[in-house]
Motif scaffolding. Sequence first.
Motif, short mmCIF file in Angstrom:
data_model
loop_
_atom_site.label_atom_id
_atom_site.label_comp_id
_atom_site.label_asym_id
_atom_site.label_seq_id
_atom_site.Cartn_x
_atom_site.Cartn_y
_atom_site.Cartn_z
N SER A 13 -5.77 -14.28 13.95
CA SER A 13 -5.93 -15.60 14.36
C SER A 13 -5.94 -15.34 16.52
O SER A 13 -6.91 -16.99 17.15
CB SER A 13 -4.42 -16.61 14.27
N ALA A 74 -2.07 -7.09 15.78
CA ALA A 74 -0.98 -6.96 16.11
C ALA A 74 -0.60 -6.00 16.61
O ALA A 74 -0.61 -4.92 16.91
CB ALA A 74 -0.34 -7.44 14.13
N THR A 75 1.18 -7.11 17.19
CA THR A 75 2.20 -5.76 18.11
C THR A 75 2.08 -4.32 18.06
O THR A 75 2.32 -3.60 19.03
CB THR A 75 3.45 -6.35 18.34
N PRO A 76 2.94 -4.04 16.66
CA PRO A 76 2.66 -2.65 16.40
C PRO A 76 1.59 -1.50 16.69
O PRO A 76 1.66 -0.12 17.18
CB PRO A 76 3.08 -2.37 14.86
N ASP A 77 0.52 -1.96 16.84
CA ASP A 77 -0.62 -1.62 17.11
C ASP A 77 -1.52 -1.54 18.43
O ASP A 77 -2.69 -0.53 19.25
CB ASP A 77 -2.06 -1.61 15.93
N HIS A 78 -0.51 -1.66 19.12
CA HIS A 78 -0.65 -2.41 21.01
C HIS A 78 -1.19 -1.21 21.85
O HIS A 78 -2.70 -0.80 21.78
CB HIS A 78 0.05 -3.40 21.96
N ASP A 95 -2.52 -8.10 24.27
CA ASP A 95 -1.28 -9.05 24.23
C ASP A 95 0.31 -9.20 24.39
O ASP A 95 0.42 -8.02 24.23
CB ASP A 95 -1.49 -10.03 23.02
N THR A 124 0.62 -15.58 28.93
CA THR A 124 0.09 -16.61 29.26
C THR A 124 1.02 -17.94 29.67
O THR A 124 -0.20 -18.67 30.36
CB THR A 124 -0.87 -17.42 27.13
N TRP A 166 3.99 -10.39 8.77
CA TRP A 166 3.88 -9.17 10.00
C TRP A 166 5.13 -9.81 11.17
O TRP A 166 6.12 -8.74 11.17
CB TRP A 166 3.74 -8.53 10.46
N GLN A 167 4.86 -11.08 11.46
CA GLN A 167 6.44 -11.75 12.73
C GLN A 167 7.50 -11.52 12.00
O GLN A 167 8.33 -11.07 12.74
CB GLN A 167 5.81 -12.69 13.12
N HIS A 179 9.06 -10.91 20.05
CA HIS A 179 7.97 -11.60 19.86
C HIS A 179 7.70 -12.85 20.16
O HIS A 179 6.55 -13.27 21.22
CB HIS A 179 8.08 -11.88 18.46
N HIS A 183 8.02 -14.99 26.42
CA HIS A 183 7.18 -15.56 27.49
C HIS A 183 8.07 -16.19 28.17
O HIS A 183 8.03 -16.00 29.25
CB HIS A 183 6.62 -16.56 25.93
#
Lengths: 334, 376
Positions: A13, A74-78, A95, A124, A166-167, A179, A183
């Motif tokens: 998303s 998704a974060t694990p693959d950043h 991200d 962001t 996954w979150q 997660h 921010h």
Amino acid sequence: MTPLRVAVVGTGSFAREHVVALSQLSGVRVTHVAGSDLGRAQSVAALAPGAIGTTDIAGTVGLDGIDAVDVCNATPDHKRWVIAAGDAGKHVHVDKPAALTVADFDEMVTATEGRGRTLMVGQTVRFQPVIAELQQQVASGDIGDPKLLHVTWYTGHVWPNGWRGWQLDTALSGGHPVHNGTHSIDLAVWLMNSRPVEVFARQFATFAANMPMPDSFQLLVRFENGSLATLELCYALRQPGEFLRRIVLAGTEATLAHSTEADPGLASPGHPVPPASIEGALAAQLAHWVHSIRTKEPFLVTNRQARAALMTAVAAQQSLDTGQPVQIEQTVAL
Amino acid sequence: MRVSFVSGVRHAGPYLEILRHDPRVELVGVAEEPGVPEWMLRDSQHVARRAETAWLPSVDDALDPDRVDLAFICSEPTRHARLAITAMKRGVNVVVDKPVATTLDDADLVLDAARDARGFCSVINRTHSPALRRTRRYVDAGYLGLPRHLDVEFLASGRHFSTSVERPGLVIDPALSGGGELLNFLGYCVDAVRYLTGLEVESVYAMTGALFGAGHADRGVEDTAVVSLGLEHGVTCTVTVGRVAFAPGLGPTSSSIRLLGSHGHAVVDDDKPAVLRYGGHPALSAHPVGGDGSAVALRLFLDHVVGRAVEGRAPDYGLADARAGLAVIDAAYRSVASRAVCAPAKRGGGTADGAAEGSAAGAGSDAGAARIGVHS
Ligand SMILES: NC(=O)c1ccc[n+]([C@@H]2O[C@H](COP(=O)([O-])OP(=O)(O)OC[C@H]3O[C@@H](n4cnc5c(N)ncnc54)[C@H](O)[C@@H]3O)[C@@H](O)[C@H]2O)c1
């Protein structure tokens, strides 16, 4: 001006929002949207004129025909794709949270900045209009030295995909402080301009008692320069889209305060729009990224700040796990 | 209701100002202990003169049960406990300025004394704030579901130090104050949390600093603290207190609470709603509807105390409440020193539920009334 050619990695998303925002920037062309599912990649690619949807992520980030890669999967693959893009000599945007561990983040920085390219973490919140104003006030020196920060951040939100999301899995998302906490932690590091050296955290679950990653938590933070912060996050207001954020920043000469309670705006059932004080942040963030790549001006988000924030977020999760305060050994200057 | 003051160095001015206009109250006078520093004597005499009440020759006169029904203890905090015990032993009703004591041991001595006292012993607090009471009605009506988290912020303006505090030393000199702003302000926050939820604090972690240059650093006391409280049933609470340069309100202090429930949330702000005035001096000013939040909370509490005393009953806020607040403050200081999470100490060092401690045993007082959360 030749357009900056950007490949987007991710088809979820938020990738969708990135593609829309990037394709509206002048001087940018989204060339590819790469992800694990072809149908989804193609449907996201359809949002940018001329973009190609593909499952060949490795091939895409290495293409000669692209200048930059925006990693928003998704974060694990950043880590994997940031390093692959860096190895291929691309500028990279990733991200938040950039990575699940500081060691991973360091490798990502080495693979990009270490090769004379750039890496910008998508914090962001810094690009929200009200935050930009707060920071300008701080930078002007008029409030003196910032000493006490109190951020209240409550929103009505449920992570998608129910129990499959996954979150909810702290091994994949890093836990809530990593997660979403990155921010407000990043915001705190930026505004206070100091490294957190101690964090204490508590959490609670509003929606479901056995939720592995509770919807809400709070942090107390002590900074190297002695200043203090209370950071609260709750993702469980009753109405989806409901939002209450209040920021108080007390300096030695003056205090800044903003609450979304004071934002004028729309009241129309069924049409939740962001408060005026936060709207347009992602577009501003990506415009800044593109501008800085072109002009070689420094990014607003430095990797040292992002690193200090990630280290704090990981420590906060450790505090949640142990119930104890965690002293943070910051090893790199801001 | 015949009312006297024992010492007038801290907060006595506003209390006297309210009481002297209460038609049920007859002010007997103000007294000070022998041997106190000259300035204390002068300050106490000054508040008596301002309130147009008598200067009493001795503390004995101020605590004479034949002439006095209710005595206020308005010394510097480090004398509170001893003077409160003296007053109770003489058989008058007592209201102590907050904090009731500057150590938990002293607070327990006050509780011991209350057990045998003829009158009640209550402590100044802000739980009669209309905003707090309104929110409690929301909780009791079930509108918020079950409470999950509270966020309490209480900030004072250091730049108003010289006008909002009689003498800065009363707040920053540990010999007088017993501590810094944690001791000064955290009790209010704990009161509010217990009042709204009926839950006791089980664990405390705090971080403090002397950050704002109003003199705290020189005296080795904190001006700012962030505190995390674990309440019963997994309810959490954050507290942000301090004497910052400028509190984020248009008065000398600002205080607000956010209460998150399973089915809704509520915001409490002592200074809102307010009418803003643009122009004049200062160029922007806020006029809280119903009056300044702190002043209204105080006026309503004193009104309640006098009303209860006239009926021969104890106020709804008793020593058990004050002790609960002080136990959290004590745990906060221990956590700062040890960098570990600390539990508030129960009475007698045991593990009994401190909340079950009896209320001030005033003649004719209803036993439960002194405990916040039980009061209807
Ligand atoms: N900056 C911001 O404000 C902001 C906002 C939202 C999301 N994000 C970040 O964007 C990234 C993507 O979030 P999203 O909201 O789009 O998530 P999402 O769930 O919508 O999309 C992630 C995609 O990755 C897939 N996926 C799930 N688990 C995976 C795994 N273990 N390995 C590989 N793929 C997996 C999912 O099927 C999904 O298609 C995250 O890092 C998130 O933190 C940032």
